[in-house]
Enzyme design. Structure first.
Site, PDB file in Angstrom:
ATOM      1  N   TYR A   1     -60.293 -29.730  60.695  1.00 13.54           N
ATOM      2  CA  TYR A   1     -60.471 -31.113  60.198  1.00 13.54           C
ATOM      3  C   TYR A   1     -61.043 -32.014  61.284  1.00 13.54           C
ATOM      4  O   TYR A   1     -61.697 -33.014  60.986  1.00 13.54           O
ATOM      5  CB  TYR A   1     -59.164 -31.640  59.600  1.00 13.54           C
ATOM      6  CG  TYR A   1     -58.850 -30.839  58.359  1.00 13.54           C
ATOM      7  CD1 TYR A   1     -59.668 -30.943  57.237  1.00 13.54           C
ATOM      8  CD2 TYR A   1     -57.825 -29.913  58.325  1.00 13.54           C
ATOM      9  CE1 TYR A   1     -59.459 -30.156  56.131  1.00 13.54           C
ATOM     10  CE2 TYR A   1     -57.606 -29.115  57.212  1.00 13.54           C
ATOM     11  CZ  TYR A   1     -58.433 -29.243  56.124  1.00 13.54           C
ATOM     12  OH  TYR A   1     -58.244 -28.452  55.019  1.00 13.54           O
TER      13      TYR A   1
ATOM     14  N   ARG B   1     -64.368  -8.056  59.010  1.00 12.46           N
ATOM     15  CA  ARG B   1     -64.949  -9.283  59.543  1.00 12.46           C
ATOM     16  C   ARG B   1     -65.695  -9.007  60.852  1.00 12.46           C
ATOM     17  O   ARG B   1     -66.750  -9.574  61.104  1.00 12.46           O
ATOM     18  CB  ARG B   1     -63.751 -10.208  59.735  1.00 12.46           C
ATOM     19  CG  ARG B   1     -63.951 -11.360  60.540  1.00 12.46           C
ATOM     20  CD  ARG B   1     -62.659 -12.146  60.641  1.00 12.46           C
ATOM     21  NE  ARG B   1     -62.966 -13.276  61.475  1.00 12.46           N
ATOM     22  CZ  ARG B   1     -62.222 -14.350  61.595  1.00 12.46           C
ATOM     23  NH1 ARG B   1     -61.104 -14.443  60.912  1.00 12.46           N
ATOM     24  NH2 ARG B   1     -62.580 -15.335  62.362  1.00 12.46           N
ATOM     25  N   ARG B   2     -65.130  -8.155  61.675  1.00 11.93           N
ATOM     26  CA  ARG B   2     -65.762  -7.821  62.958  1.00 11.93           C
ATOM     27  C   ARG B   2     -65.985  -6.320  63.006  1.00 11.93           C
ATOM     28  O   ARG B   2     -65.389  -5.581  62.230  1.00 11.93           O
ATOM     29  CB  ARG B   2     -64.862  -8.228  64.115  1.00 11.93           C
ATOM     30  CG  ARG B   2     -64.483  -9.677  64.072  1.00 11.93           C
ATOM     31  CD  ARG B   2     -63.625 -10.063  65.246  1.00 11.93           C
ATOM     32  NE  ARG B   2     -63.259 -11.458  65.152  1.00 11.93           N
ATOM     33  CZ  ARG B   2     -62.068 -11.902  64.746  1.00 11.93           C
ATOM     34  NH1 ARG B   2     -61.127 -11.049  64.419  1.00 11.93           N
ATOM     35  NH2 ARG B   2     -61.830 -13.190  64.677  1.00 11.93           N
TER      36      ARG B   2
ATOM     37  N   PHE C   1     -66.260 -19.652  56.363  1.00 17.08           N
ATOM     38  CA  PHE C   1     -66.395 -20.702  57.378  1.00 17.08           C
ATOM     39  C   PHE C   1     -67.838 -21.066  57.675  1.00 17.08           C
ATOM     40  O   PHE C   1     -68.093 -22.128  58.226  1.00 17.08           O
ATOM     41  CB  PHE C   1     -65.516 -20.469  58.611  1.00 17.08           C
ATOM     42  CG  PHE C   1     -65.791 -19.322  59.526  1.00 17.08           C
ATOM     43  CD1 PHE C   1     -66.933 -19.256  60.283  1.00 17.08           C
ATOM     44  CD2 PHE C   1     -64.831 -18.326  59.691  1.00 17.08           C
ATOM     45  CE1 PHE C   1     -67.140 -18.212  61.165  1.00 17.08           C
ATOM     46  CE2 PHE C   1     -65.023 -17.285  60.568  1.00 17.08           C
ATOM     47  CZ  PHE C   1     -66.192 -17.222  61.309  1.00 17.08           C
ATOM     48  N   HIS C   2     -68.787 -20.221  57.263  1.00 20.13           N
ATOM     49  CA  HIS C   2     -70.180 -20.691  57.381  1.00 20.13           C
ATOM     50  C   HIS C   2     -70.507 -21.683  56.253  1.00 20.13           C
ATOM     51  O   HIS C   2     -71.444 -22.461  56.369  1.00 20.13           O
ATOM     52  CB  HIS C   2     -71.156 -19.516  57.409  1.00 20.13           C
ATOM     53  CG  HIS C   2     -71.172 -18.842  58.750  1.00 20.13           C
ATOM     54  ND1 HIS C   2     -70.309 -17.825  59.088  1.00 20.13           N
ATOM     55  CD2 HIS C   2     -71.887 -19.095  59.877  1.00 20.13           C
ATOM     56  CE1 HIS C   2     -70.511 -17.460  60.344  1.00 20.13           C
ATOM     57  NE2 HIS C   2     -71.466 -18.218  60.849  1.00 20.13           N
TER      58      HIS C   2
ATOM     59  N   HIS D   1     -55.770 -24.999  62.716  1.00 19.62           N
ATOM     60  CA  HIS D   1     -56.190 -25.499  61.409  1.00 19.62           C
ATOM     61  C   HIS D   1     -56.556 -26.975  61.482  1.00 19.62           C
ATOM     62  O   HIS D   1     -57.506 -27.412  60.835  1.00 19.62           O
ATOM     63  CB  HIS D   1     -55.211 -25.230  60.277  1.00 19.62           C
ATOM     64  CG  HIS D   1     -55.924 -25.453  58.974  1.00 19.62           C
ATOM     65  ND1 HIS D   1     -56.800 -24.523  58.448  1.00 19.62           N
ATOM     66  CD2 HIS D   1     -56.016 -26.529  58.176  1.00 19.62           C
ATOM     67  CE1 HIS D   1     -57.383 -25.027  57.373  1.00 19.62           C
ATOM     68  NE2 HIS D   1     -56.920 -26.243  57.171  1.00 19.62           N
TER      69      HIS D   1
HETATM   70 FE1  HAS Z   1     -60.830 -22.775  55.899  1.00 16.60          FE
HETATM   71  C1  HAS Z   1     -60.056 -19.748  57.386  1.00 16.60           C
HETATM   72  C2  HAS Z   1     -58.213 -22.411  53.723  1.00 16.60           C
HETATM   73  C3  HAS Z   1     -61.484 -25.891  54.534  1.00 16.60           C
HETATM   74  C4  HAS Z   1     -62.907 -23.484  58.534  1.00 16.60           C
HETATM   75  N1  HAS Z   1     -61.385 -21.790  57.603  1.00 16.60           N
HETATM   76  C5  HAS Z   1     -60.981 -20.541  58.014  1.00 16.60           C
HETATM   77  C6  HAS Z   1     -61.644 -20.210  59.241  1.00 16.60           C
HETATM   78  C7  HAS Z   1     -62.421 -21.278  59.585  1.00 16.60           C
HETATM   79  C8  HAS Z   1     -62.259 -22.266  58.542  1.00 16.60           C
HETATM   80  C9  HAS Z   1     -63.277 -21.414  60.834  1.00 16.60           C
HETATM   81  O1  HAS Z   1     -55.704 -20.660  53.529  1.00 16.60           O
HETATM   82  C10 HAS Z   1     -61.515 -18.876  59.989  1.00 16.60           C
HETATM   83  C11 HAS Z   1     -60.496 -18.968  61.093  1.00 16.60           C
HETATM   84  C12 HAS Z   1     -60.460 -17.662  61.871  1.00 16.60           C
HETATM   85  O2  HAS Z   1     -61.284 -17.508  62.788  1.00 16.60           O
HETATM   86  O3  HAS Z   1     -59.634 -16.807  61.541  1.00 16.60           O
HETATM   87  N2  HAS Z   1     -60.029 -23.894  54.376  1.00 16.60           N
HETATM   88  C13 HAS Z   1     -58.997 -23.542  53.587  1.00 16.60           C
HETATM   89  C14 HAS Z   1     -58.782 -24.569  52.573  1.00 16.60           C
HETATM   90  C15 HAS Z   1     -59.713 -25.556  52.804  1.00 16.60           C
HETATM   91  C16 HAS Z   1     -60.479 -25.127  53.949  1.00 16.60           C
HETATM   92  C17 HAS Z   1     -57.762 -24.572  51.497  1.00 16.60           C
HETATM   93  N3  HAS Z   1     -61.975 -24.356  56.411  1.00 16.60           N
HETATM   94  C18 HAS Z   1     -62.086 -25.552  55.734  1.00 16.60           C
HETATM   95  C19 HAS Z   1     -62.959 -26.431  56.448  1.00 16.60           C
HETATM   96  C20 HAS Z   1     -63.359 -25.749  57.575  1.00 16.60           C
HETATM   97  C21 HAS Z   1     -62.739 -24.454  57.540  1.00 16.60           C
HETATM   98  C22 HAS Z   1     -63.313 -27.821  55.988  1.00 16.60           C
HETATM   99  C23 HAS Z   1     -64.245 -26.164  58.689  1.00 16.60           C
HETATM  100  C24 HAS Z   1     -64.800 -27.327  58.820  1.00 16.60           C
HETATM  101  N4  HAS Z   1     -59.424 -21.333  55.601  1.00 16.60           N
HETATM  102  C25 HAS Z   1     -58.411 -21.411  54.696  1.00 16.60           C
HETATM  103  C26 HAS Z   1     -57.533 -20.239  54.880  1.00 16.60           C
HETATM  104  C27 HAS Z   1     -58.055 -19.482  55.915  1.00 16.60           C
HETATM  105  C28 HAS Z   1     -59.238 -20.193  56.353  1.00 16.60           C
HETATM  106  C29 HAS Z   1     -56.319 -19.897  54.132  1.00 16.60           C
HETATM  107  C30 HAS Z   1     -57.493 -18.172  56.506  1.00 16.60           C
HETATM  108  C31 HAS Z   1     -58.226 -17.007  55.958  1.00 16.60           C
HETATM  109  C32 HAS Z   1     -57.763 -15.722  56.618  1.00 16.60           C
HETATM  110  O4  HAS Z   1     -57.070 -14.950  55.953  1.00 16.60           O
HETATM  111  O5  HAS Z   1     -58.069 -15.460  57.791  1.00 16.60           O
HETATM  112  C33 HAS Z   1     -59.836 -26.863  52.020  1.00 16.60           C
HETATM  113  O6  HAS Z   1     -59.689 -27.963  52.890  1.00 16.60           O
HETATM  114  C34 HAS Z   1     -61.116 -26.989  51.269  1.00 16.60           C
HETATM  115  C35 HAS Z   1     -61.139 -28.203  50.345  1.00 16.60           C
HETATM  116  C36 HAS Z   1     -62.535 -28.510  49.933  1.00 16.60           C
HETATM  117  C37 HAS Z   1     -62.949 -28.825  48.702  1.00 16.60           C
HETATM  118  C38 HAS Z   1     -64.420 -29.038  48.451  1.00 16.60           C
HETATM  119  C39 HAS Z   1     -64.781 -30.482  48.114  1.00 16.60           C
HETATM  120  C40 HAS Z   1     -66.247 -30.605  47.904  1.00 16.60           C
HETATM  121  C41 HAS Z   1     -67.024 -31.614  48.380  1.00 16.60           C
HETATM  122  C42 HAS Z   1     -68.495 -31.598  48.096  1.00 16.60           C
HETATM  123  C43 HAS Z   1     -68.832 -32.436  46.870  1.00 16.60           C
HETATM  124  C44 HAS Z   1     -70.290 -32.415  46.578  1.00 16.60           C
HETATM  125  C45 HAS Z   1     -71.014 -33.506  46.244  1.00 16.60           C
HETATM  126  C46 HAS Z   1     -72.473 -33.347  46.053  1.00 16.60           C
HETATM  127  C47 HAS Z   1     -70.441 -34.868  46.124  1.00 16.60           C
HETATM  128  C48 HAS Z   1     -62.018 -28.915  47.576  1.00 16.60           C
HETATM  129  C49 HAS Z   1     -66.471 -32.773  49.136  1.00 16.60           C
HETATM  130  C50 HAS Z   1     -72.930 -33.912  44.731  1.00 16.60           C
HETATM  131  C51 HAS Z   1     -72.473 -33.018  43.675  1.00 16.60           C
HETATM  132  C52 HAS Z   1     -72.419 -33.333  42.396  1.00 16.60           C
HETATM  133  C53 HAS Z   1     -71.864 -32.309  41.455  1.00 16.60           C
HETATM  134  C54 HAS Z   1     -72.856 -34.606  41.847  1.00 16.60           C
END
Ligand code: HAS
Length: 558
Positions: free
Chosen positions: A223, A436-437, A374-375, A219
């Protein structure tokens, strides 16, 4: 800012260009997977590469090799430019060479066909020893890069004790402190469990311990992917948009909170695993909710910075100011790479929060929903920043302006639309229960197959259309890149290009975000609290010996 050490040019070019070769394979295999699953093409289209072999390459090359090489190249550039320090060329060559050799060993092992263990390399899937040894060598190479920056940073601090560390340096050092911490458990898994087991020195392996150590690393790995992108968002994007970073404090705080919270939450990938008590999963769930906060802060801070830039450029209205951002400005072609990544990440974040809920995870775990998530994260902001900043760094290190800015601008838009369609398709089929696969040779959309599931057709077709657009975007990228590389060898048009760092709009002076020390200490304490009991529980369990399994023959030990 001065680029201080041109002797780094060659290793930097290796770091930037080498991983793009396996990436091309990864992209090809991604397309083929999508089309095959939708029933549009037959198994022959895999060109003799078995499904799980290709999927292992897709994950290892795109998600581990490309991201690590990029983070190191970006780090070298930031340390050189923002601190004005010369990184010893000898160390850069050592680090780069080990990364190249290690990655090549792992790639060879994958293509030998006996290492189809996916990027998670869970036992009892067993790879060739070269697969694991190659990973160790590559990681040691990346450590050496990080270690070469530490004395330079300390020297810079001694020279000017009162100065604030530049934001880009805070971002990149945080990324690598996390990397240093999280690669230790996986180093243990590789050196003391998987390598002896794959060499036949031991007969059995504790699969649950191996999975737990993998996610201890895994995990934080996400990051390690994300924070170089955040470094670009905080240090480059506000200036690129024509404005300033809304809050200097917010940026520093975000990185330091990531330092503390990125690692002690890997059990959210193991909600479905038996053998780890629910109470430890609950601790990790709580920490997962907390680690979303720095991303939410980033959303507000970066949105405010963009709004400030647009209003400065006569933007007005509640949303009309968006039109004043440089979406199609050729002189600021990098902007859409970063901006599209942010838009995609809104969905990546929302779906991550769904995954992190214990109950909802039971619905989506191991379904097509997870690759869709994750995409939207690693395939969204992370990948687009890698593409855009790679082009930028090529300019910085070779003193050539971008030759095809117009085509370069089209890349992130095609990619963003493609990844949206592809992931939406997978969200839909994932919620309908599509796994998934899939097993080798099995498309669920072949009407003649016993496994035919007609409800998944619509979503799978959407996924394929998205995958085609993503591939088209990559064709454009490789055209731009090739033209740029040709320009490097045509010894003309030399023009100095530097990283242009953003100034803060509010330059708060908060003492407790000035030093890494207390935050590293907090990270170590929290990791110890969150992981020690869970690991003790896993270690205490009786190891049930398992023979080797290969994914292409489920249920048949090899
Ligand atoms: Fe995830 C599974 C939970 C973030 C990557 N994640 C994965 C896997 C990958 C991955 C590769 O809790 C699959 C692993 C595998 O092969 O089995 N993930 C989270 C959570 C977050 C999160 C809570 N993941 C990421 C990031 C990744 C990533 C970042 C890669 C870089 N993830 C999970 C969980 C799993 C999981 C479970 C397991 C699932 C399972 O059952 O297998 C958080 O960090 C996300 C927080 C993000 C936000 C979004 C903020 C938005 C922003 C954009 C703002 C836009 C602007 C544009 C400013 C709250 C910063 C202007 C817009 C206006 C409106 C003006």
């Amino acid at each position: 800012m001065q680029l201080v050490n041109r002797s780094l040019q060659k290793p930097l070019l290796v770091l930037l260009l080498f991983p793009l070769l396996p990436l091309a394979f990864g992209i090809y295999h991604g397309l083929i997977q999508a089309l095959f699953r939708a029933g549009w093409i037959s198994e022959d289209s895999f060109l003799g590469i078995e499904y799980y072999e290709g999927l292992t390459g897709h994950g290892v090359f795109n998600a581990i090799v490309l991201t690590t090489f990029f983070a190191v190249a970006f780090g070298h550039t930031i340390i050189s430019e923002a601190l004005g320090k010369a990184i010893p060329t000898k160390w850069v060559w050592w680090s780069t060479s080990l990364m190249v050799v290690g990655s090549a060993m792992t790639a060879i092992a994958i293509f030998m066909g006996n290492s189809s263990v996916l990027y998670t390399f869970y036992p009892p899937l067993k790879a060739d020893p070269m697969f694991y040894i190659g990973l160790v060598v590559a990681v040691v190479g990346s450590w050496i890069a990080f270690w070469s920056w530490i004395p330079l940073y300390r020297q810079w601090r001694r020279e000017d004790p009162g100065a604030k560390t530049p934001m880009a340096v805070v971002g990149i050092l945080t990324t690598f402190i996390i990397w240093q911490i999280c690669t230790l458990p996986v180093a243990y898994e590789l050196l003391f469990m998987l390598i002896p087991w794959s060499l036949g020195w031991v007969d059995t392996i504790n699969s649950l311990l191996a999975r737990t150590l993998f996610w201890f690393f895994g995990h934080a790995l996400v990051y390690f992917w994300l924070l170089p992108a955040y470094t670009a968002y905080y240090a480059l994007l506000p200036k690129l948009a024509g404005g300033k970073l809304y809050s200097d404090f917010a940026g520093r705080f975000v990185f330091l909170v990531f330092l503390v919270l990125s690692t002690p939450l890997g059990l959210h990938h193991q909600f479905a695993d038996p053998g780890v008590a629910s109470k430890w999963k609950a601790v990790h769930t709580t920490l997962t909710a907390l680690v979303s906060m720095p991303s939410v802060m980033t959303a507000f801070t970066i949105a405010a910075s963009l709004e400030f830039a647009a209003r400065r450029n006569e933007g007005n209205g509640l949303f009309r100011w968006w039109a004043k951002l440089p979406h199609f400005d050729r002189s600021r072609w990098l902007f859409p790479y970063l901006f599209c990544g942010l838009l995609i990440f809104i969905f990546g974040g929302a779906t991550g929060i769904v995954n992190a809920s214990y109950n909802m995870n039971a619905v989506v775990h191991n379904t097509a929903w997870v690759p869709a998530h994750f995409h939207f994260t690693v395939g969204g902001p992370v990948f687009l920043v890698i593409l855009g900043v790679t082009l930028l760094l090529l300019q910085v290190w070779t003193h050539r302006k971008l030759v095809m800015p117009k085509l370069a601008i089209s890349v992130p838009y095609f990619w963003a639309i493609g990844v949206m369609l592809m992931s939406m398709g997978m969200f839909i089929t994932g919620l309908q229960g599509a796994p998934r696969r899939t097993n080798t040779g099995m498309s669920y959309l072949n009407p003649e197959s016993e496994e035919f599931v007609s409800e998944w057709a619509w979503g799978s077709h959407l996924t394929s259309i998205g995958a085609i657009l993503m591939t088209l975007s990559m064709v454009f990228f490789f055209v731009v890149l090739s033209r740029q590389v040709i320009a490097i060898f045509q010894k003309r048009h030399e023009e100095k290009v530097s990283l242009e760092f953003s100034e803060p709009l509010h330059n708060e002076n908060v003492p407790w975000v000035k030093n890494f020390g207390p935050w590293i200490f907090a990270a170590v304490v929290l990791i110890a609290i969150a992981y020690t009991p869970a690991i003790m529980q896993v270690v205490d369990q009786e190891v049930v010996p398992s023979p080797r399994f290969a994914p292409n023959q489920p249920g048949i030990p090899q």
